[in-house]
Design a protein around this motif. Structure first.
Motif, mmCIF file in Angstrom:
data_model
loop_
_atom_site.group_PDB
_atom_site.id
_atom_site.type_symbol
_atom_site.label_atom_id
_atom_site.label_comp_id
_atom_site.label_asym_id
_atom_site.label_seq_id
_atom_site.Cartn_x
_atom_site.Cartn_y
_atom_site.Cartn_z
ATOM 1 N N VAL A 156 0.846 -1.201 0.000
ATOM 2 C CA VAL A 156 0.000 0.000 0.000
ATOM 3 C C VAL A 156 0.880 1.249 0.000
ATOM 4 N N THR A 157 1.891 1.248 0.848
ATOM 5 C CA THR A 157 2.801 2.395 0.904
ATOM 6 C C THR A 157 3.531 2.582 -0.417
ATOM 7 N N GLU A 158 3.999 1.485 -0.998
ATOM 8 C CA GLU A 158 4.698 1.559 -2.288
ATOM 9 C C GLU A 158 3.773 2.070 -3.385
ATOM 10 N N LEU A 159 2.538 1.597 -3.386
ATOM 11 C CA LEU A 159 1.563 2.062 -4.373
ATOM 12 C C LEU A 159 1.335 3.558 -4.240
ATOM 13 N N CYS A 160 1.114 4.017 -3.009
ATOM 14 C CA CYS A 160 0.800 5.432 -2.792
ATOM 15 C C CYS A 160 1.997 6.329 -3.063
ATOM 16 N N ALA A 161 3.199 5.797 -2.931
ATOM 17 C CA ALA A 161 4.385 6.574 -3.290
ATOM 18 C C ALA A 161 4.464 6.791 -4.792
ATOM 19 N N ARG A 162 3.888 5.851 -5.546
ATOM 20 C CA ARG A 162 3.885 5.970 -7.009
ATOM 21 C C ARG A 162 2.715 6.826 -7.490
ATOM 22 N N HIS A 163 1.537 6.516 -6.999
ATOM 23 C CA HIS A 163 0.325 7.276 -7.362
ATOM 24 C C HIS A 163 -0.747 6.933 -6.338
ATOM 25 N N ARG A 164 -1.065 7.867 -5.465
ATOM 26 C CA ARG A 164 -2.023 7.559 -4.408
ATOM 27 C C ARG A 164 -3.438 7.551 -4.969
#
Length: 271
Positions: free
Chosen positions: A227-235
């Protein structure tokens, strides 16, 4: 519009969901809502307080070789209108063939022929829907031997040809990568994350060497990291906890919601 963290509404936890002070987004299984008659207890109160409620279909069989059932499409469209939903969602999967109901979401082969079938069924569906459609790739315990495309290319082509949005289940990303021995971040880096409408977050468990997306276990730390990795790319505008049985005490549900909010960088909705 950003909704933040939400939860899948289920009758068994309707009282808990109603008590979440910061809730702005929830999801309901579309087939559990009648096209006519009273809405399930608890949903009208959520709607009255401005919570967006998304109908999530599980029975259309968009990935089937046969055309979608027009009556099922009409039901989904009617429920969307009744809930004043900003969008609806369904799965890239099939649940029936030759009149036989599987009772489960089953994976389709990642082939050009399968894409044609999905695109045709999505077109039949969106022609009647009053709002946009988001498509969810499922967790799969196996891949078909005649796959022609990677998962990223397969999904991207479906989205491009249908104009649909993506319902990204980050728990499915983790489950599929773990069972295939792949890197889940490699898939995230190849998906059109700007097309994500919202995200499912759920727990699972390993059984006989395979990781199962159970929706009845706590969300593991590995999924929260994704989830953190996803949101770092595009939340994404919304993420939601998906639970479908073995509901824990309210304090544990709140802890899971708070952990998702912290991982995504959204405000907590529990207080």
């Amino acid at each position: 519009m950003a909704y933040g963290v939400g939860i899948g509404w289920r009758p068994e936890i309707s009282g808990y969901v109603a008590g979440l002070p910061g809730l702005r987004f929830a999801e309901v299984v579309a087939e559990s809502v009648h096209a006519h008659g009273d809405l399930p207890d608890g949903l009208p109160a959520l709607l009255d307080r401005g919570v967006a409620v998304i109908p999530h279909g599980v029975r259309l069989s968009l990935g089937g070789a046969e055309p979608v059932d027009p009556a099922r499409v009409t039901h989904l469209a009617t429920v969307a209108s009744r809930l004043k939903a900003p969008l609806v969602s369904e799965h890239i999967a099939f649940v029936r063939a030759a009149g036989i109901e599987a009772g489960h979401l089953l994976p389709i082969p990642r082939t050009h022929e399968a894409i044609d079938a999905v695109v045709a069924n999505v077109a039949r569906t969106t022609a009647e829907l009053p709002v946009p459609l988001a498509l969810e790739p499922i967790a799969s315990l196996f891949d078909w031997p005649d796959d022609e495309l990677t998962e990223a290319d397969f999904l991207t082509e479906i989205l491009d040809r249908t104009g649909a949005l993506l319902l990204l289940d980050i728990a499915n990303v983790y489950a599929n990568a773990r069972n295939r021995g792949d890197d889940p971040l490699a898939l995230l880096d190849k998906l059109p994350l700007d097309r994500v409408a919202y995200v499912h977050v759920a727990g699972g468990a390993e059984h006989q060497g395979l990781y199962h997306d159970t929706h009845t276990d706590a969300v593991p730390e590995e999924v929260l990291t994704l989830v953190t990795e996803l949101c770092a790319r595009h939340r994404p505008p919304a993420l939601m906890l998906e639970r479908d049985g073995d509901y824990p005490p309210a304090a544990e549900l709140s802890a899971e919601l708070d952990a998702i909010a912290a991982a995504a960088g959204y405000p907590a909705i529990t207080a």
